[in-house]
Scaffold this active site. Structure first.
Site, PDB file in Angstrom:
ATOM      1  N   GLU A 128      21.103  -0.244 -17.045  1.00  0.00           N
ATOM      2  CA  GLU A 128      22.477   0.249 -16.879  1.00  0.00           C
ATOM      3  C   GLU A 128      23.401  -0.359 -17.934  1.00  0.00           C
ATOM      4  O   GLU A 128      24.335   0.284 -18.400  1.00  0.00           O
ATOM      5  CB  GLU A 128      22.984  -0.095 -15.473  1.00  0.00           C
ATOM      6  CG  GLU A 128      22.216   0.573 -14.363  1.00  0.00           C
ATOM      7  CD  GLU A 128      22.341   2.083 -14.390  1.00  0.00           C
ATOM      8  OE1 GLU A 128      21.529   2.712 -15.113  1.00  0.00           O
ATOM      9  OE2 GLU A 128      23.218   2.640 -13.724  1.00  0.00           O
ATOM     10  N   THR A 182      27.942   8.117 -19.392  1.00  0.00           N
ATOM     11  CA  THR A 182      28.530   7.005 -18.633  1.00  0.00           C
ATOM     12  C   THR A 182      29.442   6.188 -19.534  1.00  0.00           C
ATOM     13  O   THR A 182      30.529   5.774 -19.134  1.00  0.00           O
ATOM     14  CB  THR A 182      27.404   6.118 -18.066  1.00  0.00           C
ATOM     15  OG1 THR A 182      26.552   6.937 -17.278  1.00  0.00           O
ATOM     16  CG2 THR A 182      27.949   4.993 -17.206  1.00  0.00           C
TER      17      THR A 182
HETATM   18  N1  HSE Z   1      29.714   2.675 -11.233  1.00  0.00           N
HETATM   19  C1  HSE Z   1      29.270   3.357 -12.403  1.00  0.00           C
HETATM   20  C2  HSE Z   1      30.422   4.111 -13.001  1.00  0.00           C
HETATM   21  C3  HSE Z   1      28.172   4.317 -12.036  1.00  0.00           C
HETATM   22  O1  HSE Z   1      31.154   4.762 -12.242  1.00  0.00           O
HETATM   23  O2  HSE Z   1      30.643   4.038 -14.220  1.00  0.00           O
HETATM   24  C4  HSE Z   1      27.552   4.999 -13.223  1.00  0.00           C
HETATM   25  O3  HSE Z   1      26.626   4.187 -13.863  1.00  0.00           O
END
Ligand code: HSE
Length: 307
Positions: A128, A182
């Site tokens: 991530e 993202t």
């Molecule tokens: N919490 C993260 C975001 C989830 O909203 O950017 C996506 O990886």
């Protein structure tokens, strides 16, 4: 087991107000991959899915997750990963997380389970970090590995809390065929927020956790409001406000962006309403096309398929 084949489910991160700290597991949609560990050193990734992935393994989320696990393991092995089925990247339903979760889960089984599932969350978070522009977060990898609803109470050290889910917690999720990275969805967010906004948001987060603990789906619905992130991200989703009006008029209890988007999700107290809401979402995105899932939260996380 020589070759371990694993399924890791898709997830809805943030659950409205819980940016980077809450996530839940979907039923029946996710990634399938297999891992084989042999003598040698290194990592090979063979993509046999229909989804295009970067040729350079340094750009694949699986790489940092596998390397973090192997570093903690402390012995050298050649890890061979075959990606069989993949959710499209940039979906908002944890596509990258499902890959890194599946890879570390399968690798751990192949090595004889030296690590707990909670420890695997730490390794998968490294994936991530790669796609989000440097911030490791576990609100997708946590529920993908562990199942159910997961709260990350803290990151330093990682404090994972699994929350109960009301029986009538019904979800409709639409993944429109547009891509929102993202990284981009995080870059548009403000670095600071006014205290008044923070007060609203932490009231909602507390309400969300209380609603889950009390198994009160109506309190969960009232609390699933995001005044911090959604105002900046809804621009990426065609007709977001209009769609919210339609699904709320059809009886949904809440409507939000799923993860970093462009997927959206709605909460309903029964499956009939959830199915109707799913149809409304499908019609709304008819021009771009969408995949729609109507399901309950799954309490099952990543799991071996060939045991
Ligand atoms: N919490 C993260 C975001 C989830 O909203 O950017 C996506 O990886």
């Amino acid at each position: 087991m020589n070759k371990v084949r694993v399924f890791a489910p898709a997830t809805v991160a943030n659950m409205g107000c819980g940016f980077d700290i809450m996530g839940m597991t979907l039923d029946g949609v996710g990634d399938v991959l297999s891992v084989e560990v042999v003598e040698g050193d290194g990592l090979e990734i063979d993509n046999r899915s229909e989804v295009e992935l970067p040729d350079d393994i340094e750009k694949n989320v699986i790489t940092p997750a596998v390397r973090a696990l192997m570093e903690a393991y402390g012995e050298k092995r050649l890890v061979k990963v075959v990606v069989e089925k993949k959710i499209s990247p940039g979906s908002g339903i944890g596509s990258s997380a499902a890959s890194s979760a599946a890879a570390v889960y399968a690798l751990n089984v192949a090595l004889g389970r030296p690590f707990s599932d909670e420890r695997l969350v730490e390794f998968a978070m490294e994936g991530e970090k790669l796609i989000s522009g440097g911030t490791p977060h576990a609100d997708n990898v946590g529920p993908s590995l562990l199942g159910g609803v997961v709260l990350l109470r803290g990151y330093d050290p990682l404090d994972i809390v699994r929350l109960p889910v009301p029986d009538n917690f019904c979800c409709s999720v639409a993944h429109p065929a547009i891509m929102v990275s993202t990284r981009m969805a995080r870059e548009v967010l403000p670095k600071d927020i006014p205290l008044r906004t923070a007060v609203k948001q932490w009231g909602n987060v507390a309400g969300l956790v209380a609603g889950l603990a009390l198994k009160d789906v109506y309190l969960v619905g009232r609390a699933m409001q995001d005044v911090v992130v959604e105002p900046y991200r809804k621009q990426f989703i065609p007709g977001f406000d209009a769609l919210r009006e339609k699904v709320m008029a059809a009886g949904a209890l809440a409507f939000n962006i799923s993860g970093a988007g462009p997927s959206v999700f709605a909460l309903s107290a029964d499956m009939d309403v959830a199915a109707r809401v799913g149809e409304i979402m499908r019609e709304h995105f008819a021009e771009v096309g969408s995949d729609v899932y109507v399901c309950k939260v799954s309490n099952k996380g990543a799991r071996v398929l060939n045991e």
